[in-house]
Design an enzyme around this catalytic site. Structure first.
Site, PDB file in Angstrom:
ATOM      1  CE1 TYR A 136       0.946   5.305  -0.682  1.00 21.10           C
ATOM      2  CE2 TYR A 136       0.047   3.616   0.758  1.00 21.10           C
ATOM      3  CZ  TYR A 136       1.074   4.468   0.404  1.00 21.10           C
ATOM      4  OH  TYR A 136       2.215   4.497   1.164  1.00 21.10           O
ATOM      5  CG  HIS A 141       4.173   4.455  -4.011  1.00 14.40           C
ATOM      6  ND1 HIS A 141       5.215   5.366  -3.953  1.00 14.40           N
ATOM      7  CD2 HIS A 141       3.125   5.060  -3.389  1.00 14.40           C
ATOM      8  CE1 HIS A 141       4.809   6.467  -3.336  1.00 14.40           C
ATOM      9  NE2 HIS A 141       3.541   6.307  -2.981  1.00 14.40           N
ATOM     10  NE  ARG A 150       3.687   2.156   8.216  1.00 16.85           N
ATOM     11  CZ  ARG A 150       3.284   2.578   7.018  1.00 16.85           C
ATOM     12  NH1 ARG A 150       3.014   3.836   6.830  1.00 16.85           N
ATOM     13  NH2 ARG A 150       3.127   1.744   6.021  1.00 16.85           N
ATOM     14  CD  GLU A 207       2.570  11.140  -4.885  1.00 16.34           C
ATOM     15  OE1 GLU A 207       1.372  11.305  -5.204  1.00 16.34           O
ATOM     16  OE2 GLU A 207       2.929  10.759  -3.760  1.00 16.34           O
ATOM     17  CD  GLU A 209      -0.748   9.513  -8.252  1.00 12.10           C
ATOM     18  OE1 GLU A 209      -1.971   9.273  -8.386  1.00 12.10           O
ATOM     19  OE2 GLU A 209      -0.256   9.987  -7.218  1.00 12.10           O
ATOM     20  CG  ASP A 241      -1.235  13.535  -6.875  1.00 15.72           C
ATOM     21  OD1 ASP A 241      -1.784  14.645  -6.935  1.00 15.72           O
ATOM     22  OD2 ASP A 241      -1.433  12.719  -5.963  1.00 15.72           O
ATOM     23  CE1 TYR A 252       2.902  10.949   8.037  1.00 13.77           C
ATOM     24  CE2 TYR A 252       1.172   9.419   7.412  1.00 13.77           C
ATOM     25  CZ  TYR A 252       2.418   9.656   7.960  1.00 13.77           C
ATOM     26  OH  TYR A 252       3.155   8.602   8.413  1.00 13.77           O
ATOM     27  CE  LYS A 261       0.502  13.309  -1.281  1.00 13.63           C
ATOM     28  NZ  LYS A 261       1.310  12.480  -2.170  1.00 13.63           N
ATOM     29  CB  THR A 357       3.426   6.934  -6.527  1.00  4.72           C
ATOM     30  OG1 THR A 357       3.095   8.211  -5.990  1.00  4.72           O
ATOM     31  CG2 THR A 357       4.794   6.975  -7.168  1.00  4.72           C
TER      32      THR A 357
END
Ligand code: MN
Length: 424
Positions: A136, A141, A150, A207, A209, A241, A252, A261, A357
């Protein structure tokens, strides 16, 4: 400089100017035809080169390989021979196909057995992936996702600048370019005040990647340092992805991604070696706060690789929806591998580790629909006039990547995947 990387080299095989596969690339992949079983190959221009045939005809003599390393449906046996052997193989291939060499080019009967039109073969999954890890590691991203879900003022979680955050993914569902996927089904909780529902995912996403593939690592209990890490990395490919955002949102917490995923991750068919990518290495971003000593590194381990994503609606033309670059990584591969093994976790030949990503600073460089449409609030317009917040059934997603410097263009080919409707 590695001899095979010399920008002045030319091949007796025609290579068009915008080809991803000049003689300086020499990637590795697996192909098959209606008449030929899957086998190890490389590619120059639009010609796929059968390494099994080359071996049988004696062109790969005096290298530490057996026929079984090439007459096989994955690159794993070849990779098992290690970095030096694979490097010697790449140099032999480079030599054989250079324009001033006629050992092979002068034998039309042999050439006929070795070269195949790239448009007439089927590319297969290149590697049997043992374990798949997804990092990650793009700061933009992680910042975008943190901002959306958040708190914009504390978008990065407190560990992010200290740890190359990652999770263990699912290797059984990694598939090659060309293989369709079905829209996944699962639990979602679209309404705050109501219970969960079950059905086809409504927020299907790609995604953008890149992934790297490892040689054999060290035994359980030992670690690979940032200094050693490069010797354990075989090469890279592009990865889509796939992600089901609604399933992800509900499942999650607290253990991270699971069914959102694991239904599919698609990869491009050629593994481009770290050796071929070496001329395109660049400095990484300054890391502040300073990382813990085991994550310190020397040298250039980031890479300047242009990436793009296109969406092709059914019977429509492609719209480019994202232009990004692998240089936007905060954490690099040697840091990821050192972190992954610092607890003594053993790395095995054929493990695949994805970047996460890859998003750049501008909206156009965001590597997922989640970010491009900003959670669906800002739809992406396609050339046919339609709009996308997320992906629709029968959309095809294409990802491509290449580097370019000193007149040499090294590319990865493409990973192209069509989305089929969920089973009813
Ligand atoms: Mn991912």
């Amino acid at each position: 400089m590695n001899k095979a990387n010399d920008p002045s080299l030319k091949s007796w095989i025609e290579v068009k100017k915008d080809s991803d596969f000049p003689i300086q690339n020499i990637p590795f992949g697996i192909f098959k035809t209606a008449n030929l079983s899957p086998r190890v190959s490389t590619r120059i221009g639009d010609q796929v080169i059968d390494l099994n045939a080359l071996f049988i005809l004696g062109y790969l003599d005096n290298l530490p390989f057996k026929q079984g390393d090439f007459d096989t449906d994955t690159l794993n046996r070849m990779m098992k021979k290690g970095k030096t052997a694979v490097s010697d193989l790449r140099n032999r291939l480079s030599k054989l196909f250079q324009s001033d060499q006629n050992d092979l080019s002068g034998n039309a009967h042999h050439v006929e057995q070795v070269l195949f039109d790239a448009h007439k073969v089927e590319m297969c999954m290149p590697v049997e992936v043992g374990d798949y890890t997804d990092f990650y590691s793009s700061r933009q991203h992680a910042t975008n996702v943190g901002t959306m879900f958040r708190d914009p003022d504390n978008a990065l979680l407190p560990n992010w600048l200290h740890i190359p955050v990652g999770y263990h993914g699912r290797s059984s569902s990694i598939i090659p370019t060309g293989q369709t996927i079905k829209r996944p089904k699962g639990q979602q909780k679209p309404n705050e005040d109501e219970g969960p529902v079950f059905g086809p995912c409504k927020l299907l996403d790609f995604e953008l990647e890149m992934a790297f593939v490892t040689f054999d690592g060290k035994p359980l209990g030992e670690s690979i340092s940032t200094k050693e890490a490069k010797d354990y990395i075989f090469g890279m490919c592009i990865m889509n992805d796939w992600s089901a955002r609604d399933i992800q949102k509900w499942e999650y917490v607290p253990l991270g991604p699971f069914l959102a995923k694991s239904f599919a991750s698609s990869v491009s068919p050629w593994i481009v070696t770290m050796e071929a990518l070496e001329p395109f290495s660049i400095e990484g971003p300054e890391q502040d706060p300073e990382v813990l000593p085991y994550l310190n590194y020397e040298g250039k381990h980031h890479y300047d690789i242009d990436l793009e994503v296109g969406i092709i609606p059914e019977n429509g033309e492609e719209t480019t929806v994202c232009n990004s670059n692998y240089r936007y990584m905060y954490w690099n591969m040697v840091q990821q591998l050192a972190h992954h093994s610092v607890n003594g976790c053993n790395i095995r030949c054929g493990d695949m580790m994805a970047s996460g990503t890859i998003s750049g600073p501008e909206r156009e460089s965001f590597g997922s629909m989640l970010e491009l449409s900003w959670k669906g609030t800002n739809p992406v317009k396609l050339k046919d006039g339609s709009e996308r917040k997320f992906l629709q059934d029968k959309d095809t997603v294409v990802m491509r990547g290449h580097c370019e410097k000193n007149g040499v263009r090294i590319g990865f080919g493409e990973v192209e995947t069509k989305i089929l409707p969920a089973d009813s």
